[in-house]
Design an enzyme around this catalytic site. Sequence first.
Site, PDB file in Angstrom:
ATOM      1  N   HIS A  50      -1.450   5.769   2.721  1.00 49.45           N
ATOM      2  CA  HIS A  50      -2.496   6.593   2.101  1.00 49.45           C
ATOM      3  C   HIS A  50      -3.682   6.810   3.049  1.00 49.45           C
ATOM      4  O   HIS A  50      -4.830   6.860   2.622  1.00 49.45           O
ATOM      5  CB  HIS A  50      -3.000   5.965   0.794  1.00 49.45           C
ATOM      6  CG  HIS A  50      -1.960   5.848  -0.274  1.00 49.45           C
ATOM      7  ND1 HIS A  50      -1.776   6.793  -1.248  1.00 49.45           N
ATOM      8  CD2 HIS A  50      -1.038   4.879  -0.524  1.00 49.45           C
ATOM      9  CE1 HIS A  50      -0.785   6.425  -2.058  1.00 49.45           C
ATOM     10  NE2 HIS A  50      -0.316   5.269  -1.635  1.00 49.45           N
ATOM     11  N   ASN A  60      -0.468   7.136  -8.629  1.00 47.78           N
ATOM     12  CA  ASN A  60       0.131   8.215  -7.842  1.00 47.78           C
ATOM     13  C   ASN A  60       0.344   9.435  -8.726  1.00 47.78           C
ATOM     14  O   ASN A  60       0.174   9.364  -9.942  1.00 47.78           O
ATOM     15  CB  ASN A  60       1.500   7.768  -7.297  1.00 47.78           C
ATOM     16  CG  ASN A  60       1.363   6.879  -6.053  1.00 47.78           C
ATOM     17  OD1 ASN A  60       0.331   6.859  -5.385  1.00 47.78           O
ATOM     18  ND2 ASN A  60       2.421   6.148  -5.755  1.00 47.78           N
ATOM     19  N   HIS A 104      -8.302  -1.367  -5.660  1.00 46.63           N
ATOM     20  CA  HIS A 104      -7.497  -2.579  -5.856  1.00 46.63           C
ATOM     21  C   HIS A 104      -7.009  -2.620  -7.313  1.00 46.63           C
ATOM     22  O   HIS A 104      -7.833  -2.655  -8.230  1.00 46.63           O
ATOM     23  CB  HIS A 104      -8.372  -3.799  -5.557  1.00 46.63           C
ATOM     24  CG  HIS A 104      -7.646  -5.096  -5.598  1.00 46.63           C
ATOM     25  ND1 HIS A 104      -6.312  -5.214  -5.929  1.00 46.63           N
ATOM     26  CD2 HIS A 104      -8.064  -6.351  -5.341  1.00 46.63           C
ATOM     27  CE1 HIS A 104      -5.952  -6.478  -5.878  1.00 46.63           C
ATOM     28  NE2 HIS A 104      -6.998  -7.197  -5.531  1.00 46.63           N
TER      29      HIS A 104
HETATM   30 FE1  HDD Z   1      -0.476   0.933  -2.728  1.00 46.13          FE
HETATM   31  C1  HDD Z   1      -3.138   1.973  -0.916  1.00 46.13           C
HETATM   32  C2  HDD Z   1      -0.955   3.537  -4.928  1.00 46.13           C
HETATM   33  C3  HDD Z   1       2.440   0.118  -4.324  1.00 46.13           C
HETATM   34  C4  HDD Z   1      -0.213  -1.813  -0.792  1.00 46.13           C
HETATM   35  N1  HDD Z   1      -1.775   2.456  -2.887  1.00 46.13           N
HETATM   36  C5  HDD Z   1      -2.808   2.716  -2.034  1.00 46.13           C
HETATM   37  C6  HDD Z   1      -3.518   3.884  -2.472  1.00 46.13           C
HETATM   38  C7  HDD Z   1      -2.901   4.329  -3.604  1.00 46.13           C
HETATM   39  C8  HDD Z   1      -1.810   3.420  -3.854  1.00 46.13           C
HETATM   40  C9  HDD Z   1      -3.277   5.549  -4.416  1.00 46.13           C
HETATM   41  C10 HDD Z   1      -4.700   4.512  -1.761  1.00 46.13           C
HETATM   42  C11 HDD Z   1      -5.994   4.044  -2.347  1.00 46.13           C
HETATM   43  C12 HDD Z   1      -7.141   4.737  -1.654  1.00 46.13           C
HETATM   44  O1  HDD Z   1      -7.285   5.952  -1.865  1.00 46.13           O
HETATM   45  O2  HDD Z   1      -7.843   4.076  -0.901  1.00 46.13           O
HETATM   46  N2  HDD Z   1       0.571   1.719  -4.262  1.00 46.13           N
HETATM   47  C13 HDD Z   1       0.160   2.717  -5.097  1.00 46.13           C
HETATM   48  C14 HDD Z   1       1.065   2.823  -6.214  1.00 46.13           C
HETATM   49  C15 HDD Z   1       2.026   1.861  -6.038  1.00 46.13           C
HETATM   50  C16 HDD Z   1       1.704   1.163  -4.815  1.00 46.13           C
HETATM   51  C17 HDD Z   1       0.923   3.815  -7.359  1.00 46.13           C
HETATM   52  C18 HDD Z   1       3.191   1.519  -6.900  1.00 46.13           C
HETATM   53  C19 HDD Z   1       3.226   1.715  -8.169  1.00 46.13           C
HETATM   54  N3  HDD Z   1       0.877  -0.545  -2.562  1.00 46.13           N
HETATM   55  C20 HDD Z   1       1.989  -0.740  -3.341  1.00 46.13           C
HETATM   56  C21 HDD Z   1       2.615  -1.988  -2.999  1.00 46.13           C
HETATM   57  C22 HDD Z   1       1.864  -2.565  -2.001  1.00 46.13           C
HETATM   58  C23 HDD Z   1       0.777  -1.629  -1.738  1.00 46.13           C
HETATM   59  C24 HDD Z   1       3.861  -2.551  -3.651  1.00 46.13           C
HETATM   60  C25 HDD Z   1       2.027  -3.859  -1.271  1.00 46.13           C
HETATM   61  C26 HDD Z   1       2.665  -4.873  -1.693  1.00 46.13           C
HETATM   62  N4  HDD Z   1      -1.459   0.247  -1.083  1.00 46.13           N
HETATM   63  C27 HDD Z   1      -1.206  -0.938  -0.489  1.00 46.13           C
HETATM   64  C28 HDD Z   1      -2.190  -1.272   0.602  1.00 46.13           C
HETATM   65  C29 HDD Z   1      -3.160  -0.058   0.537  1.00 46.13           C
HETATM   66  C30 HDD Z   1      -2.547   0.812  -0.537  1.00 46.13           C
HETATM   67  C31 HDD Z   1      -1.602  -1.603   1.907  1.00 46.13           C
HETATM   68  C32 HDD Z   1      -3.442   0.663   1.841  1.00 46.13           C
HETATM   69  C33 HDD Z   1      -4.927   0.879   1.885  1.00 46.13           C
HETATM   70  C34 HDD Z   1      -5.445   0.146   0.756  1.00 46.13           C
HETATM   71  O3  HDD Z   1      -4.438  -0.458   0.084  1.00 46.13           O
HETATM   72  O4  HDD Z   1      -6.602   0.054   0.436  1.00 46.13           O
HETATM   73  O5  HDD Z   1      -2.834  -2.470   0.316  1.00 46.13           O
END
Ligand code: HDD
Length: 715
Positions: free
Chosen positions: A77, A150, A341
Amino acid sequence: MTKKNSQKKGNSKEDKLLAHTEDGKDQFLTTNQGVRVNDNQNSLKAGERGPSLLEDFILREKITHFDHERIPERIVHARGAGAHGVFKLYDSLSKYTKAGFLTDTARETSVFVRFSTVAGSRGSTDLARDVRGFAVKFYTDEGVFDLVGNNIPVFFIQDAMKFPDLIHAVKPEPHNEIPQAASAHDTFWDFVSLMPESAHMVLWTMSDRAIPRSFRMMEGFGVHTFRLVNEEGKSTFVKFHWKPLLGMHSVAWDEAQKISGRDPDFHRRDLWEAIESGDFPEWELGVQLIDEADEHKFPFDLLDPTKIVPEELVPVQKVGKLTLNRNPDNFFAETEQVAFHPGHVVPGIDFTNDPLLQGRLFSYTDTQLSRLGSPNFHEIPINRSIAPVHNNQRDGHMRQTINKGVTSYQPNSLGGGCPYQAMIADGGFSSYPERIDANKVRDRSESFSDHFSQATLFYNSQSAYEQQHIIEAYSFELSKVNYPHIRKRVLGLLSAIDKSLATAVASYLGMEVPEELEKPINEGIPADADKSKYEPRQVKQKSATSPALSMANTIKDSIATRKIAFLLANGADADELTTVKKALEEAGAVVEVIAPRIGDIPLSEGTTTAKHSFLTASSVLFDAVFIPGGKSSIESLKAEPDALLFVNEAYRHCKAIALSGDAKDFLSATSLANAKEDPGLIVQQNDLGTLAKHFIKAISQHRVWERETKRKVPA
Ligand code: HDD
């Protein structure tokens, strides 16, 4: 010089413009230590032509700061755009939750929303075929609640354990960092073809949901099942939805690829411009509520994030409205530094044991530590809670709070015992006391093994043109996969979803559909697993179709904010132009004139201003095209290849096209010479009122997708 610019900033356009420049307005240039700078052009040197001196603290400070201006982009993202807004509740949900923003209808809760793509880097195109992030930060009176969702209601994988594998597979390949922001490559399809649990979500990403016309025209989903918890401590399962008031609309895939070249900031710009012009994007918050007693009554598991709860089984109740009404003042400070978060919850909202959600609860704080560099990221203005923060956490990089007193521990008597714990009645968060009686295992429930029924439901629910787009998307992506055995595995999975889908894709690839799923289909199972338990299977779902899953059934009642291109040259008919323009603008559309050159263009009477020339404009950046008559204008346009391409392309992408007066003659020079009128091709010689009416109706329908099968036009 005095600081004149201290008035409170409002929301008007003037205030915003002022805000953009206010940093420097009526102020002396200074160093970060507040020392006024006398020369910002030249470094300090030993003589005019001599070497620069280490002593130059002004140069060193400026360059050092510049060298450190970038922070690590989000691992997923990374590419996004954000906006401020408000959330207002329609009816109290106090029967289900004690969260103040969902119970108090008098409240207006401030929010910050960030939309994103998943796979691409921070500078990648907005129009990649991809899932869109839809993350909402609610600054509630009881603390921050983040709904990190999402625009697709299911996920690729069932357990957070697989997330790094999924992302490594979809990101550019590690040896050459190709391709950027695209799933159409070997490693992605290798992975998903070995993970049948991804079949449902991959189908969604191959659908038009993955190429939205605008952030403002897409749905949002919390994806997981969460819990609402009321004052009595009773819990109700909940699925969160965002429903856009402008309806759900997409672009065509060919169009998406061209937009990526013409304007990679297309979605970001669209959001920005809509808010600047006062067309505030709106969504309704919907909830599907499921009694705890009904947890096991569905043919799928509520804890499985690869499943939806069909709206026909549990209706979506609309409970409030989100309005985005203010653009950020500074992209980095707000949109880049915002830290979401799923674990940011408030009393009244709680988690379920969805294993994907459980892993996310760890991941997001962890990622902020490397991205924002400090456990104090909650002190960055965009992340600050409006509820007061008092605890014994101290120090760390870039600490902003100046904590007073001697106690940073509890219990204490020196600080009068403060800050003290809150009783539940005083708003203290207490986790839902779900009863767990189980062995500690690395395993997953058999109720998670139906990977295909809902994929079939999704496919069956699509209109004919949406199904065709899905077939073409798979065919495009798999044509870019170099290994036939990977393509074959995907075809096997597709045949488990729908035989006709598999056959249609196979014919584009010049391959046969395999008789059955390749064995072993699932490499992604534990070494000692009981294989039968992991065998993908299909459970018949109750309804064969779910109309809510098709974008064809969305709201199509308005042309508000749609961008209409007016193509003209010297001598265009003034009356035709003004009449149609007025009608469109009254209906809320935005009209932009495109001519062989920009500036004032003489009309049959008076002039009009062309905002774009054919050098900078392209049909893919507009929703519809109008060409007014006027002999000399039409003759010039006919001799302009880019004008011909404009109209051919608009037709190919199924957009509304209207021509008035002698503009009809223009068609003879395009590939539409013999095209029959259809609801979106409106050729009207005399009656401008009827033309405008039909044109508005056609634009509100978004596209005449049927054209794709009936008449193909090169563009
Ligand atoms: Fe995630 C970012 C949505 C599964 C780990 N995620 C991130 C963002 C969105 C989502 C919208 C961007 C937020 C922003 O605008 O800063 N993610 C989802 C959805 C998931 C999902 C809807 C499943 C239903 N994500 C998911 C899993 C993991 C992560 C299973 C790790 C185990 N996601 C992250 C992250 C991020 C992230 C690496 C990258 C930047 C951040 O968090 O702040 O921690």
